[in-house]
Write an enzyme that holds these catalytic residues in place. Structure first.
Site, PDB file in Angstrom:
ATOM      1  CE  LYS A 157      28.916  55.698  -0.675  1.00  0.00           C
ATOM      2  NZ  LYS A 157      28.354  55.160  -1.940  1.00  0.00           N
ATOM      3  CG  ASN A 158      31.921  56.301  -3.640  1.00  0.00           C
ATOM      4  OD1 ASN A 158      30.943  55.594  -3.413  1.00  0.00           O
ATOM      5  ND2 ASN A 158      31.830  57.619  -3.748  1.00  0.00           N
ATOM      6  NE  ARG A 176      22.637  54.902 -10.333  1.00  0.00           N
ATOM      7  CZ  ARG A 176      21.724  54.781 -11.285  1.00  0.00           C
ATOM      8  NH1 ARG A 176      20.436  54.852 -10.983  1.00  0.00           N
ATOM      9  NH2 ARG A 176      22.081  54.572 -12.535  1.00  0.00           N
ATOM     10  CB  CYS A 223      21.171  58.766  -4.403  1.00  0.00           C
ATOM     11  SG  CYS A 223      21.963  58.362  -2.845  1.00  0.00           S
ATOM     12  NE  ARG A 245      23.591  58.248  -9.787  1.00  0.00           N
ATOM     13  CZ  ARG A 245      24.062  58.039  -8.551  1.00  0.00           C
ATOM     14  NH1 ARG A 245      25.317  58.294  -8.277  1.00  0.00           N
ATOM     15  NH2 ARG A 245      23.295  57.578  -7.596  1.00  0.00           N
ATOM     16  N   PRO A 246      22.745  56.801 -16.481  1.00  0.00           N
ATOM     17  CG  PRO A 246      23.014  57.530 -18.673  1.00  0.00           C
ATOM     18  CD  PRO A 246      22.863  58.032 -17.267  1.00  0.00           C
ATOM     19  CG  ASP A 305      22.551  53.759 -22.164  1.00  0.00           C
ATOM     20  OD1 ASP A 305      21.959  52.943 -21.448  1.00  0.00           O
ATOM     21  OD2 ASP A 305      21.975  54.610 -22.853  1.00  0.00           O
ATOM     22  CG  LEU A 306      28.586  55.856 -20.757  1.00  0.00           C
ATOM     23  CD1 LEU A 306      29.237  56.906 -19.871  1.00  0.00           C
ATOM     24  CD2 LEU A 306      28.901  56.127 -22.210  1.00  0.00           C
ATOM     25  CG  ASP A 309      29.679  62.206  -4.204  1.00  0.00           C
ATOM     26  OD1 ASP A 309      28.603  62.398  -4.799  1.00  0.00           O
ATOM     27  OD2 ASP A 309      30.239  61.094  -4.175  1.00  0.00           O
ATOM     28  CB  ILE A 322      28.406  65.488 -12.037  1.00  0.00           C
ATOM     29  CG1 ILE A 322      29.739  66.230 -11.902  1.00  0.00           C
ATOM     30  CG2 ILE A 322      28.626  63.987 -12.175  1.00  0.00           C
ATOM     31  CD1 ILE A 322      30.691  66.051 -13.055  1.00  0.00           C
ATOM     32  NE  ARG A 350      22.967  53.930  -0.359  1.00  0.00           N
ATOM     33  CZ  ARG A 350      23.135  54.757  -1.379  1.00  0.00           C
ATOM     34  NH1 ARG A 350      22.413  55.853  -1.474  1.00  0.00           N
ATOM     35  NH2 ARG A 350      24.020  54.482  -2.329  1.00  0.00           N
TER      36      ARG A 350
END
Length: 431
Positions: A24-25, A94, A118, A123-124, A126-127, A307, A329, A399
């Site tokens: 998935k990822n 996300r 989720c 989990r900003p 900003d990066l 995960d 994390i 998902r």
């Protein structure tokens, strides 16, 4: 609403073979990369999960035409017809943030809703935004949307403050069409990032340092289409490996990439499981009669994956002694512990640590899935909890896991999907 119901009359001992789906990822950034070219992409070994459906729907809104047949997606974005990724889709997943870089790079503008996903802590993005600004994008936040604009992105040197998988993926994609050279430092090393880079190279991108912490990208004017196969899902593989270890099972997993699973294999071996190669892309996992306690600390790849934290928590409830899991994390990623306690587990949460004492017998109950991996952990718990376990809110599970109940049924598990329109959802939603 749908639920999964597992019936455990006598302890399961999983036997047989299971085929692991595509990751998935890995498929989500690969699909997002279709925005970088006007030519067609063919992506194979696609997992048939809800997140893929969501990403394809989002890409269609941006101008993509696609056909999904069996496990192959043919997709083409001849022209980006809209730069806007709407909240109704982004809130569900996300990973929708992955369209940000490609949209700015090719269209010159992106309007992407701030993401949902989720409920597992902050989990900003900003990066992502800081990196795009260094590439020359003008960025504002308006009415819950990220608005990024650039006539053409310019190469730059960017060092991530901390490892970020989707941040690395977004900026690698953006840099492919930027003018000049981009140097990305402290990049995420996950196999899914490497897979995306390999796809981009096939599409004509000039990338050095694939699979390394420093990646150099020389921008090109345009990319071409190609055919690409998605790597196996190491988290689904890990979940079934834990299932075998948990049930004193003897499972053969087909379609895996063993080198992606080394951290998981190490921890399962410490717990007492025996793991051996059963072929080039196959592993055999034999569970031990006595599971050993151990301490686990999550870390970016090649460390132990966050995960897999929830799944190992179930395993540790059956281990002799005290185990400590430290989550480094994400904050707030222990919501599944309360549900395991409902089933009879002895777990205490102290900040970023979960202290698990075992072995404790589990008994079936009604539980709520709070996020994707928590769903998988509760399915595993249902395999060893006596009686009936009902897992509600399994839209999270759908998902990221393809037909998990069918795979478990084939291994002898009494599991069924039930519709419950009257279910009162008190759990956290993935929006």
């Amino acid at each position: 609403m749908e639920s999964l119901r597992i019936y455990t009359e006598t302890p399961y001992r999983l036997r047989g073979q299971v085929t692991i789906s595509g990751a998935k990822n890995a498929v989500l950034p690969a699909l997002a990369a279709s925005l970088l070219t006007a030519e067609p992409l063919q992506i194979t070994n696609v997992p048939l999960v809800k997140d893929v459906e969501t990403m394809l729907t989002l890409l269609q809104e941006l101008g993509a035409q696609y056909e999904l047949k069996k496990k192959t997606v043919n997709i083409q974005v001849k022209k980006i017809t809209s730069p806007q990724a709407p909240y109704k889709l982004v809130r569900a997943m996300r990973a929708s943030i992955l369209v940000l870089g490609p949209l700015v790079a090719r269209k010159g503008k992106a309007i992407v809703a701030l993401p949902g996903g989720c409920a597992i802590g902050t989990r900003p993005v900003d990066l992502h935004l800081n990196g795009l600004q260094k590439l020359g994008a003008h960025i504002t936040i308006e009415h819950g949307y990220i608005v990024a604009e650039a006539r053409r992105l310019q190469g730059a040197e960017i060092e991530f403050e901390k490892k970020t998988v989707t941040g690395t993926e977004n900026l690698v994609m953006a840099a492919c069409l930027a003018k000049g050279e981009t140097i990305l430092k402290n990049c995420a090393l996950e196999p899914e990032v490497t897979s995306l880079c390999e796809l981009l190279v096939r599409m004509g991108a000039k990338i050095d340092g694939v699979g390394e912490e420093t990646i150099r990208i020389k921008g090109v004017d345009e990319l071409n289409g190609t055919r690409f196969r998605i790597i196996p899902d190491r988290i689904e593989a890990g979940t079934f490996m834990v299932a075998s270890a948990l049930t004193t099972g003897d499972l053969i997993l087909n379609g895996v990439e063993p080198k992606h699973l080394e951290a998981i294999i190490d921890k399962l071996t410490i717990s007492g499981a025996k793991i051996e190669k059963a072929g080039h892309h196959s592993l055999r996992v034999i569970g031990s009669e006595e599971i050993k306690a151990q301490d686990i600390v999550t870390a970016p790849y090649p460390g132990f994956p966050t995960d897999m934290q929830a799944q190992f928590m179930v395993l540790m409830t059956q281990a002799r002694g005290t185990s400590i899991i430290t989550e480094t994390i994400f904050d707030r990623r222990f919501a599944h512990a309360n549900e395991l306690i409902r089933l009879g587990a002895n777990i205490e949460i102290q900040g970023d640590k979960a202290i698990i004492k075992g072995p404790t017998p589990l008994s079936g109950a009604e539980v709520v899935a709070t996020d994707l991996r928590a769903s998988a952990c509760l399915v595993l718990a249902g395999l060893i909890a006596t009686g009936q376990t009902t897992i509600n809110d399994i839209e999270h599970l759908d998902r990221g896991y393809e037909k998990i109940e069918e795979k478990l049924k084939a291994l002898g598990v009494k599991i069924e999907r039930i519709k419950n329109n009257n279910h009162n959802n008190n759990g956290a939603k993935h929006g």
